[in-house]
Write a protein that holds these residues in place. Structure first.
Motif, PDB file in Angstrom:
ATOM      1  N   ILE A  53      50.675  51.047  30.948  1.00  0.00           N
ATOM      2  CA  ILE A  53      50.119  51.926  29.930  1.00  0.00           C
ATOM      3  C   ILE A  53      49.209  51.180  28.948  1.00  0.00           C
ATOM      4  CG2 ILE A  53      51.971  51.829  28.221  1.00  0.00           C
ATOM      5  CD1 ILE A  53      51.002  55.162  29.333  1.00  0.00           C
ATOM      6  N   GLN A  54      49.293  49.853  28.881  1.00  0.00           N
ATOM      7  CA  GLN A  54      48.503  49.118  27.903  1.00  0.00           C
ATOM      8  C   GLN A  54      47.143  48.676  28.427  1.00  0.00           C
ATOM      9  OE1 GLN A  54      51.268  47.929  29.329  1.00  0.00           O
ATOM     10  NE2 GLN A  54      51.118  45.781  29.777  1.00  0.00           N
ATOM     11  N   ARG A  55      46.718  49.146  29.576  1.00  0.00           N
ATOM     12  CA  ARG A  55      45.440  48.769  30.166  1.00  0.00           C
ATOM     13  C   ARG A  55      44.285  49.521  29.495  1.00  0.00           C
ATOM     14  NH1 ARG A  55      45.510  44.303  32.618  1.00  0.00           N
ATOM     15  NH2 ARG A  55      43.861  44.958  33.984  1.00  0.00           N
ATOM     16  N   ILE A  56      43.062  49.020  29.688  1.00  0.00           N
ATOM     17  CA  ILE A  56      41.881  49.607  29.055  1.00  0.00           C
ATOM     18  C   ILE A  56      41.597  51.020  29.567  1.00  0.00           C
ATOM     19  CG2 ILE A  56      40.248  48.589  30.699  1.00  0.00           C
ATOM     20  CD1 ILE A  56      39.613  48.979  26.944  1.00  0.00           C
ATOM     21  N   GLN A  57      41.965  51.299  30.832  1.00  0.00           N
ATOM     22  CA  GLN A  57      41.708  52.638  31.357  1.00  0.00           C
ATOM     23  C   GLN A  57      42.523  53.702  30.621  1.00  0.00           C
ATOM     24  OE1 GLN A  57      42.540  50.062  33.380  1.00  0.00           O
ATOM     25  NE2 GLN A  57      44.190  50.600  34.759  1.00  0.00           N
ATOM     26  N   THR A  58      43.630  53.309  30.021  1.00  0.00           N
ATOM     27  CA  THR A  58      44.427  54.231  29.215  1.00  0.00           C
ATOM     28  C   THR A  58      43.610  54.717  28.020  1.00  0.00           C
ATOM     29  OG1 THR A  58      46.427  53.076  29.877  1.00  0.00           O
ATOM     30  CG2 THR A  58      46.583  54.477  27.943  1.00  0.00           C
ATOM     31  N   VAL A  59      42.899  53.786  27.392  1.00  0.00           N
ATOM     32  CA  VAL A  59      42.055  54.150  26.254  1.00  0.00           C
ATOM     33  C   VAL A  59      40.955  55.107  26.702  1.00  0.00           C
ATOM     34  CG1 VAL A  59      40.452  53.241  24.525  1.00  0.00           C
ATOM     35  CG2 VAL A  59      42.542  51.986  25.065  1.00  0.00           C
ATOM     36  N   PHE A  60      40.326  54.803  27.832  1.00  0.00           N
ATOM     37  CA  PHE A  60      39.244  55.659  28.313  1.00  0.00           C
ATOM     38  C   PHE A  60      39.749  57.049  28.695  1.00  0.00           C
ATOM     39  CE2 PHE A  60      37.003  51.546  29.286  1.00  0.00           C
ATOM     40  CZ  PHE A  60      36.037  51.721  28.303  1.00  0.00           C
ATOM     41  N   LEU A  61      40.910  57.130  29.326  1.00  0.00           N
ATOM     42  CA  LEU A  61      41.456  58.436  29.682  1.00  0.00           C
ATOM     43  C   LEU A  61      41.857  59.228  28.439  1.00  0.00           C
ATOM     44  CD1 LEU A  61      43.525  57.503  32.840  1.00  0.00           C
ATOM     45  CD2 LEU A  61      41.439  58.874  32.739  1.00  0.00           C
ATOM     46  N   PHE A  62      42.362  58.543  27.429  1.00  0.00           N
ATOM     47  CA  PHE A  62      42.665  59.209  26.167  1.00  0.00           C
ATOM     48  C   PHE A  62      41.385  59.734  25.517  1.00  0.00           C
ATOM     49  CE2 PHE A  62      43.278  59.067  21.532  1.00  0.00           C
ATOM     50  CZ  PHE A  62      44.289  60.003  21.417  1.00  0.00           C
ATOM     51  N   LEU A  63      40.304  58.948  25.588  1.00  0.00           N
ATOM     52  CA  LEU A  63      39.020  59.384  25.029  1.00  0.00           C
ATOM     53  C   LEU A  63      38.447  60.586  25.785  1.00  0.00           C
ATOM     54  CD1 LEU A  63      37.339  55.980  24.141  1.00  0.00           C
ATOM     55  CD2 LEU A  63      38.305  57.678  22.581  1.00  0.00           C
ATOM     56  N   VAL A  64      38.728  60.671  27.091  1.00  0.00           N
ATOM     57  CA  VAL A  64      38.310  61.850  27.857  1.00  0.00           C
ATOM     58  C   VAL A  64      39.008  63.090  27.296  1.00  0.00           C
ATOM     59  CG1 VAL A  64      38.433  62.988  30.109  1.00  0.00           C
ATOM     60  CG2 VAL A  64      37.769  60.600  29.976  1.00  0.00           C
ATOM     61  N   ALA A  65      40.292  62.981  27.054  1.00  0.00           N
ATOM     62  CA  ALA A  65      41.041  64.115  26.499  1.00  0.00           C
ATOM     63  C   ALA A  65      40.520  64.481  25.106  1.00  0.00           C
ATOM     64  CB  ALA A  65      42.528  63.787  26.452  1.00  0.00           C
ATOM     65  N   VAL A  66      40.222  63.487  24.293  1.00  0.00           N
ATOM     66  CA  VAL A  66      39.676  63.743  22.952  1.00  0.00           C
ATOM     67  C   VAL A  66      38.317  64.433  23.060  1.00  0.00           C
ATOM     68  CG1 VAL A  66      38.758  62.615  20.883  1.00  0.00           C
ATOM     69  CG2 VAL A  66      40.965  61.917  21.809  1.00  0.00           C
ATOM     70  N   ALA A  67      37.482  63.980  23.986  1.00  0.00           N
ATOM     71  CA  ALA A  67      36.158  64.588  24.167  1.00  0.00           C
ATOM     72  C   ALA A  67      36.276  66.058  24.580  1.00  0.00           C
ATOM     73  CB  ALA A  67      35.358  63.808  25.196  1.00  0.00           C
ATOM     74  N   MET A  68      37.230  66.351  25.443  1.00  0.00           N
ATOM     75  CA  MET A  68      37.400  67.746  25.868  1.00  0.00           C
ATOM     76  C   MET A  68      37.937  68.616  24.733  1.00  0.00           C
ATOM     77  SD  MET A  68      36.250  68.059  28.890  1.00  0.00           S
ATOM     78  CE  MET A  68      34.983  66.915  28.401  1.00  0.00           C
ATOM     79  N   ILE A  69      38.738  68.032  23.854  1.00  0.00           N
ATOM     80  CA  ILE A  69      39.206  68.767  22.675  1.00  0.00           C
ATOM     81  C   ILE A  69      38.044  69.014  21.713  1.00  0.00           C
ATOM     82  CG2 ILE A  69      40.697  68.597  20.631  1.00  0.00           C
ATOM     83  CD1 ILE A  69      42.731  67.205  22.519  1.00  0.00           C
ATOM     84  N   LEU A  70      37.100  68.061  21.642  1.00  0.00           N
ATOM     85  CA  LEU A  70      35.903  68.267  20.825  1.00  0.00           C
ATOM     86  C   LEU A  70      35.061  69.419  21.365  1.00  0.00           C
ATOM     87  CD1 LEU A  70      34.707  64.623  20.058  1.00  0.00           C
ATOM     88  CD2 LEU A  70      35.760  66.249  18.489  1.00  0.00           C
ATOM     89  N   VAL A  71      35.009  69.550  22.685  1.00  0.00           N
ATOM     90  CA  VAL A  71      34.269  70.660  23.295  1.00  0.00           C
ATOM     91  C   VAL A  71      34.870  71.987  22.857  1.00  0.00           C
ATOM     92  CG1 VAL A  71      33.695  71.785  25.487  1.00  0.00           C
ATOM     93  CG2 VAL A  71      33.520  69.317  25.281  1.00  0.00           C
ATOM     94  N   ILE A  72      36.178  72.043  22.794  1.00  0.00           N
ATOM     95  CA  ILE A  72      36.857  73.278  22.396  1.00  0.00           C
ATOM     96  C   ILE A  72      36.679  73.550  20.897  1.00  0.00           C
ATOM     97  CG2 ILE A  72      39.127  74.371  22.204  1.00  0.00           C
ATOM     98  CD1 ILE A  72      39.920  72.693  24.670  1.00  0.00           C
ATOM     99  N   SER A  73      36.610  72.496  20.099  1.00  0.00           N
ATOM    100  CA  SER A  73      36.632  72.639  18.645  1.00  0.00           C
ATOM    101  C   SER A  73      35.263  72.889  18.014  1.00  0.00           C
ATOM    102  CB  SER A  73      37.224  71.380  18.013  1.00  0.00           C
ATOM    103  OG  SER A  73      38.504  71.134  18.534  1.00  0.00           O
ATOM    104  N   PHE A  74      34.204  72.343  18.584  1.00  0.00           N
ATOM    105  CA  PHE A  74      32.891  72.401  17.953  1.00  0.00           C
ATOM    106  C   PHE A  74      31.938  73.311  18.722  1.00  0.00           C
ATOM    107  CE2 PHE A  74      34.554  68.407  16.300  1.00  0.00           C
ATOM    108  CZ  PHE A  74      34.205  68.512  14.961  1.00  0.00           C
ATOM    109  N   PRO A  75      30.877  73.791  18.039  1.00  0.00           N
ATOM    110  CA  PRO A  75      29.860  74.589  18.742  1.00  0.00           C
ATOM    111  C   PRO A  75      29.165  73.760  19.827  1.00  0.00           C
ATOM    112  CG  PRO A  75      29.562  74.727  16.363  1.00  0.00           C
ATOM    113  CD  PRO A  75      30.608  73.692  16.612  1.00  0.00           C
ATOM    114  N   ILE A  76      28.693  74.456  20.857  1.00  0.00           N
ATOM    115  CA  ILE A  76      28.051  73.796  21.985  1.00  0.00           C
ATOM    116  C   ILE A  76      26.536  73.949  21.927  1.00  0.00           C
ATOM    117  CG2 ILE A  76      27.870  73.825  24.508  1.00  0.00           C
ATOM    118  CD1 ILE A  76      30.825  74.765  24.529  1.00  0.00           C
ATOM    119  N   TRP A  77      26.078  75.137  21.518  1.00  0.00           N
ATOM    120  CA  TRP A  77      24.640  75.434  21.552  1.00  0.00           C
ATOM    121  C   TRP A  77      24.307  76.426  20.460  1.00  0.00           C
ATOM    122  CZ3 TRP A  77      22.320  80.214  22.892  1.00  0.00           C
ATOM    123  CH2 TRP A  77      20.955  80.160  23.187  1.00  0.00           C
TER     124      TRP A  77
END
Length: 159
Positions: A2-26
């Motif tokens: 769980i302490q590998r760098i890919q964990t950070v990147f996968l967490f950032l993917v989830a955060v990015a998708m939450i940003l898509v839901i939270s903010f306007p797109i266009w």
């Protein structure tokens, strides 16, 4: 692990998708500056600028559903650190979902733009660009997972 760098990147993917839901797109304004059209992950809303009243709302929940599924797959993939091939497969599926989401957003904005102001393209805002950040983080996570898998195979070959 769980302490590998890919964990950070996968967490950032989830955060990015939450940003898509939270903010306007266009967003788009008609030529006479009287109406503002805004696309979020949940709906496409047309607002009268003068009175600030909602003129029309169309549900676009499929964008939100794809973003939620992509965030869920990223979190699930994050927990599959013991099975790297499964993790890579889940990340490929997630990349496909994000590409489909971008395609649906572009199609939706193109059809909405034809209604309000076909001469000028609307502006993509943070919700749209967050998908691309998620795609990049997903690709980087896959790269580091593959790197770990090759390292494990090389160590097994030495034994």
């Amino acid at each position: 692990m769980i302490q590998r760098i890919q964990t950070v990147f996968l967490f950032l993917v989830a955060v990015a998708m939450i940003l898509v839901i939270s903010f306007p797109i266009w967003q788009q304004v008609n030529p006479s500056q009287t109406q503002l059209m805004t696309l979020t992950a949940w709906n496409l809303t047309t607002i009268d600028v003068a009175s600030n009243d909602v003129v029309d709302t169309t549900s676009k929940i499929f964008i939100a559903i794809l973003a939620i599924v992509a965030a869920g797959i990223a979190i699930f993939s994050l927990m599959q650190y013991k099975n790297r091939t499964k993790q890579m497969f889940l990340n490929m599926v997630n990349s496909f979902l994000m590409v489909v989401n971008v395609g649906l957003i572009v199609w939706t904005t193109h059809t909405a733009n034809a209604l309000i102001n076909p001469a000028v393209n609307g502006a993509f805002v943070i919700g749209f660009w967050a998908i691309f950040a998620g795609m990049i983080c997903n690709l980087l996570a896959n790269r580091f997972i593959r790197k770990d898998e090759m390292l494990v195979r090389s160590v097994d070959r030495i034994r």
